[in-house]
Design a protein around this motif. Structure first.
Motif, PDB file in Angstrom:
ATOM      1  N   VAL A   1     -44.363  -0.239 -14.072  1.00  0.00           N
ATOM      2  CA  VAL A   1     -43.095  -0.270 -14.809  1.00  0.00           C
ATOM      3  C   VAL A   1     -42.566  -1.697 -14.856  1.00  0.00           C
ATOM      4  O   VAL A   1     -42.601  -2.414 -13.846  1.00  0.00           O
ATOM      5  CB  VAL A   1     -42.046   0.646 -14.148  1.00  0.00           C
ATOM      6  CG1 VAL A   1     -40.746   0.640 -14.948  1.00  0.00           C
ATOM      7  CG2 VAL A   1     -42.583   2.066 -13.991  1.00  0.00           C
ATOM      8  N   ALA A   2     -42.088  -2.109 -16.021  1.00  0.00           N
ATOM      9  CA  ALA A   2     -41.406  -3.390 -16.176  1.00  0.00           C
ATOM     10  C   ALA A   2     -39.939  -3.110 -16.484  1.00  0.00           C
ATOM     11  O   ALA A   2     -39.634  -2.236 -17.298  1.00  0.00           O
ATOM     12  CB  ALA A   2     -42.036  -4.204 -17.297  1.00  0.00           C
ATOM     13  N   ILE A   3     -39.040  -3.833 -15.827  1.00  0.00           N
ATOM     14  CA  ILE A   3     -37.600  -3.632 -16.014  1.00  0.00           C
ATOM     15  C   ILE A   3     -37.007  -4.884 -16.656  1.00  0.00           C
ATOM     16  O   ILE A   3     -37.167  -5.994 -16.135  1.00  0.00           O
ATOM     17  CB  ILE A   3     -36.893  -3.356 -14.677  1.00  0.00           C
ATOM     18  CG1 ILE A   3     -37.521  -2.152 -13.962  1.00  0.00           C
ATOM     19  CG2 ILE A   3     -35.405  -3.122 -14.904  1.00  0.00           C
ATOM     20  CD1 ILE A   3     -36.995  -1.937 -12.549  1.00  0.00           C
ATOM     21  N   VAL A   4     -36.312  -4.686 -17.772  1.00  0.00           N
ATOM     22  CA  VAL A   4     -35.670  -5.802 -18.471  1.00  0.00           C
ATOM     23  C   VAL A   4     -34.179  -5.539 -18.544  1.00  0.00           C
ATOM     24  O   VAL A   4     -33.726  -4.609 -19.224  1.00  0.00           O
ATOM     25  CB  VAL A   4     -36.244  -5.978 -19.896  1.00  0.00           C
ATOM     26  CG1 VAL A   4     -35.597  -7.196 -20.565  1.00  0.00           C
ATOM     27  CG2 VAL A   4     -37.760  -6.125 -19.863  1.00  0.00           C
ATOM     28  N   ASP A   5     -33.413  -6.362 -17.836  1.00  0.00           N
ATOM     29  CA  ASP A   5     -31.957  -6.216 -17.806  1.00  0.00           C
ATOM     30  C   ASP A   5     -31.379  -7.568 -17.416  1.00  0.00           C
ATOM     31  O   ASP A   5     -32.004  -8.312 -16.653  1.00  0.00           O
ATOM     32  CB  ASP A   5     -31.539  -5.139 -16.789  1.00  0.00           C
ATOM     33  CG  ASP A   5     -30.126  -4.622 -17.019  1.00  0.00           C
ATOM     34  OD1 ASP A   5     -29.172  -5.420 -16.867  1.00  0.00           O
ATOM     35  OD2 ASP A   5     -29.973  -3.436 -17.339  1.00  0.00           O
ATOM     36  N   ASP A   6     -30.199  -7.889 -17.919  1.00  0.00           N
ATOM     37  CA  ASP A   6     -29.602  -9.187 -17.592  1.00  0.00           C
ATOM     38  C   ASP A   6     -28.565  -9.095 -16.472  1.00  0.00           C
ATOM     39  O   ASP A   6     -27.793 -10.033 -16.266  1.00  0.00           O
ATOM     40  CB  ASP A   6     -28.996  -9.847 -18.838  1.00  0.00           C
ATOM     41  CG  ASP A   6     -27.950  -8.992 -19.534  1.00  0.00           C
ATOM     42  OD1 ASP A   6     -27.726  -7.846 -19.080  1.00  0.00           O
ATOM     43  OD2 ASP A   6     -27.357  -9.457 -20.530  1.00  0.00           O
TER      44      ASP A   6
ATOM     45  N   ARG B   1     -28.723  -4.138 -24.565  1.00  0.00           N
ATOM     46  CA  ARG B   1     -27.868  -5.299 -24.823  1.00  0.00           C
ATOM     47  C   ARG B   1     -28.210  -6.387 -23.814  1.00  0.00           C
ATOM     48  O   ARG B   1     -27.987  -6.223 -22.604  1.00  0.00           O
ATOM     49  CB  ARG B   1     -26.387  -4.919 -24.727  1.00  0.00           C
ATOM     50  CG  ARG B   1     -25.433  -6.047 -25.137  1.00  0.00           C
ATOM     51  CD  ARG B   1     -23.986  -5.581 -25.087  1.00  0.00           C
ATOM     52  NE  ARG B   1     -23.058  -6.615 -25.505  1.00  0.00           N
ATOM     53  CZ  ARG B   1     -22.706  -6.848 -26.772  1.00  0.00           C
ATOM     54  NH1 ARG B   1     -23.195  -6.094 -27.736  1.00  0.00           N
ATOM     55  NH2 ARG B   1     -21.854  -7.802 -27.072  1.00  0.00           N
ATOM     56  N   LEU B   2     -28.757  -7.481 -24.301  1.00  0.00           N
ATOM     57  CA  LEU B   2     -29.159  -8.590 -23.436  1.00  0.00           C
ATOM     58  C   LEU B   2     -28.425  -9.860 -23.855  1.00  0.00           C
ATOM     59  O   LEU B   2     -28.451 -10.244 -25.035  1.00  0.00           O
ATOM     60  CB  LEU B   2     -30.673  -8.825 -23.521  1.00  0.00           C
ATOM     61  CG  LEU B   2     -31.566  -7.681 -23.019  1.00  0.00           C
ATOM     62  CD1 LEU B   2     -33.030  -7.985 -23.342  1.00  0.00           C
ATOM     63  CD2 LEU B   2     -31.386  -7.488 -21.512  1.00  0.00           C
ATOM     64  N   HIS B   3     -27.761 -10.493 -22.913  1.00  0.00           N
ATOM     65  CA  HIS B   3     -27.050 -11.753 -23.162  1.00  0.00           C
ATOM     66  C   HIS B   3     -26.084 -11.618 -24.348  1.00  0.00           C
ATOM     67  O   HIS B   3     -25.996 -12.506 -25.203  1.00  0.00           O
ATOM     68  CB  HIS B   3     -28.048 -12.892 -23.405  1.00  0.00           C
ATOM     69  CG  HIS B   3     -29.053 -13.025 -22.302  1.00  0.00           C
ATOM     70  ND1 HIS B   3     -28.713 -13.430 -21.023  1.00  0.00           N
ATOM     71  CD2 HIS B   3     -30.392 -12.772 -22.283  1.00  0.00           C
ATOM     72  CE1 HIS B   3     -29.804 -13.437 -20.262  1.00  0.00           C
ATOM     73  NE2 HIS B   3     -30.829 -13.035 -21.001  1.00  0.00           N
ATOM     74  N   GLY B   4     -25.393 -10.472 -24.386  1.00  0.00           N
ATOM     75  CA  GLY B   4     -24.356 -10.278 -25.392  1.00  0.00           C
ATOM     76  C   GLY B   4     -24.846  -9.846 -26.758  1.00  0.00           C
ATOM     77  O   GLY B   4     -24.053  -9.753 -27.700  1.00  0.00           O
ATOM     78  N   ARG B   5     -26.147  -9.543 -26.881  1.00  0.00           N
ATOM     79  CA  ARG B   5     -26.686  -9.169 -28.194  1.00  0.00           C
ATOM     80  C   ARG B   5     -27.474  -7.873 -28.107  1.00  0.00           C
ATOM     81  O   ARG B   5     -28.261  -7.685 -27.172  1.00  0.00           O
ATOM     82  CB  ARG B   5     -27.601 -10.287 -28.713  1.00  0.00           C
ATOM     83  CG  ARG B   5     -28.078 -10.081 -30.137  1.00  0.00           C
ATOM     84  CD  ARG B   5     -28.937 -11.251 -30.595  1.00  0.00           C
ATOM     85  NE  ARG B   5     -30.283 -11.163 -30.069  1.00  0.00           N
ATOM     86  CZ  ARG B   5     -31.274 -10.460 -30.630  1.00  0.00           C
ATOM     87  NH1 ARG B   5     -31.036  -9.751 -31.730  1.00  0.00           N
ATOM     88  NH2 ARG B   5     -32.480 -10.455 -30.113  1.00  0.00           N
TER      89      ARG B   5
END
Length: 238
Positions: free
Chosen positions: A18-23, A68-72
């Motif tokens: 699993v890869a997790i992408v979150d800011d 939503r990443l870095h406000g976008r």
């Protein structure tokens, strides 16, 4: 129900990557802790940039993506990853029905609201890895509440084939259950997709087609096999 070979893959002994992408680091830490408690899952990489995370974990079987990443809003990146064959589970605080359904239309295999807990998170990731449907409560509410007048008319056989397919069965298993050929099952599913496309509501993925069917009352969320029950049944006894 016939045994699904994809279910066997989940329980074959090799953890699902699993890869997790979150800011938000605190979110990553929390989700990592949740997944660490499930021996069938292993977090391979984390970070706030999808490209960097997937370069570090190119063989991740499931990508858990904050929408939503870095406000976008990153629906475009979601569509890109999905088009490349990635199984993307959107994990977001933006859980309004319009956003959820837009994510499924962009190719997400599932949508998990951030207020939903560990049980749903683990179940959704396990389901995604085996190409099984799983409908968490927030997503079910979005699907059921989206009443639209442009619903296509499906035949009884098309509806039966879709329901069995959504209930974690392969097309070959559906064919045996309905006593028809696998080719005919594929035709029923393809016809349903075509009808939704003609109605201006394309459903390119299984998750999107399931969403359409639930939106239109053709399938109820409770009709779909609950993956967590199957996962618990499949778990080896200590």
């Amino acid at each position: 129900m016939d045994a699904d070979p994809l279910a066997a893959d989940v329980n074959a002994g090799t953890p699902i990557g699993v890869a997790i992408v979150d800011d938000h680091p605190v979110v990553i830490d929390g989700v990592r802790a949740w997944l660490a408690g499930e021996p069938r899952l292993r977090v391979l990489a984390t970070g706030d940039d999808p490209d960097r995370v997937l370069r570090a974990a190119p063989y991740a079987e499931v990508v858990l993506l904050d929408l939503r990443l870095h406000g976008r809003m990153v629906l475009d990146k979601l569509a890109e990853l999905s088009a490349a064959g990635r199984r993307v589970v959107v994990y977001s605080e933006h859980s309004d029905p319009q956003t959820m359904l837009a994510a499924l239309d962009a190719g997400a295999v599932a949508f998990l609201a951030k207020h939903e807990g560990r049980e749903h998170c683990v179940a959704t990731v396990l389901a995604a890895a085996s190409d099984r449907p799983y409908v968490p409560p927030a997503l079910a509410g979005a699907m059921v509440g989206d009443a639209r007048p442009d619903r296509p008319s499906l035949s009884d056989k098309e509806r039966e084939a879709l329901l069995l397919w959504f209930q974690s069965m392969s097309k070959a298993s559906v064919a045996r259950r309905m006593q028809i050929s696998e080719h005919t099952v594929k035709q029923y599913v393809d016809r349903a997709r075509i009808k939704y496309t003609r109605a201006g509501r394309p459903a390119a993925t299984k998750a999107a087609l399931l969403a359409r069917a639930i939106e239109d009352g053709l399938v109820r969320p409770e009709d779909i096999g609950i993956y967590r029950s199957q996962a618990s049944a499949d778990r080896p006894t200590p």
